[in-house]
Design an enzyme around this catalytic site. Structure first.
Site, PDB file in Angstrom:
ATOM      1  CG  ASP A   1     -11.750  -8.100   0.115  1.00 58.32           C
ATOM      2  OD1 ASP A   1     -12.807  -8.106   0.773  1.00 58.32           O
ATOM      3  OD2 ASP A   1     -10.713  -7.533   0.494  1.00 58.32           O
TER       4      ASP A   1
ATOM      5  CD  GLU B   1      -2.786  -1.299   2.414  1.00 55.31           C
ATOM      6  OE1 GLU B   1      -3.894  -1.848   2.312  1.00 55.31           O
ATOM      7  OE2 GLU B   1      -2.338  -0.866   3.502  1.00 55.31           O
TER       8      GLU B   1
END
Length: 230
Positions: free
Chosen positions: A198, A12
């Site tokens: 997701d 990230e």
């Protein structure tokens, strides 16, 4: 303007750190802070670690040691909006804890005692994020409620309960509300920007492992574009 950027995991923040100039690293309490510039903007990028306690420690250290003018939380999240695909982005319209319950004392579900029910992002940072969307090509971005808790959500029963409590929830993750709460108490403007890794269902663990790098990259590109609009 000096901007603090927080991500929980290496994928990230890796793209952001790799793109920095004049980078200098310092480790405090096991957390690395990398100070430098991105496209001429002064930034401090940190990988906080996963979860609300880790995020709170990192945010407090960031604000105390580096005094940023604003904080951006970047990274991945599970999605709750049918029209969004993996890789698409949610910009926080508000941020709440989903795993807090002190309703016995008259607080809303998700509201920590002596804290607001929702933490509201800075309007200028949100506006800059929305302007940045155009640079991401076909990646879709919306504003929405982002909820935070110390659990990876992949149970449909739990998902159903969360949506009953927070019917407008667009995404859930594990750090944003903690970062927002620290920023609120220090009066530092913030925004949370999350790319979906997701869809918060039974397939989430597989999806997450497959798409975390993609989600982290999209979120990092969004942050880099946002900085150009500040």
């Amino acid at each position: 303007m000096k901007v603090g950027i927080i991500g929980a995991m290496e994928p990230e923040v890796a793209h952001l750190i790799a793109s920095m100039d004049n980078a200098e690293s310092q480790t405090i309490a096991g957390i690395e802070f990398v100070a430098g510039t991105l496209d001429g903007k002064e930034v401090i990028v940190t990988r906080s670690g996963i979860g609300k306690v880790a995020a709170s420690i990192a945010t407090t250290l960031l604000i105390e040691k580096y005094t940023p003018d604003a904080v951006i939380n970047t990274g991945s999240a599970g999605g709750f909006v049918d029209t969004l695909a993996i890789g698409d982005i949610v910009i926080s319209s508000e941020v709440r804890h989903h795993d807090v319950d002190v309703t016995a004392f008259g607080y809303e579900i998700g509201q920590m005692a002596q804290q607001p029910a929702a933490f509201m992002p800075d309007e200028k940072l949100k506006a800059a994020a929305n302007k940045a969307v155009a640079s991401l090509g076909e990646v879709k971005a919306i504003e929405g409620l982002i909820c935070t808790g110390d659990s990876f959500i992949c149970d449909p029963v739990r998902t159903k309960t969360m949506l009953e409590h927070f019917p407008t929830m667009a995404a859930c993750e594990m750090e944003g509300a903690a970062i927002a709460q620290v920023c609120h108490q220090f009066a530092v403007p913030f925004v949370v920007i999350r790319s979906l890794s997701d869809n918060a269902n039974n397939d989430s663990p597989v999806d997450f492992d497959s798409y975390i790098v993609k989600a982290g990259h999209h979120s990092a590109l969004m942050v880099m574009s946002l900085l150009k609009h500040l």
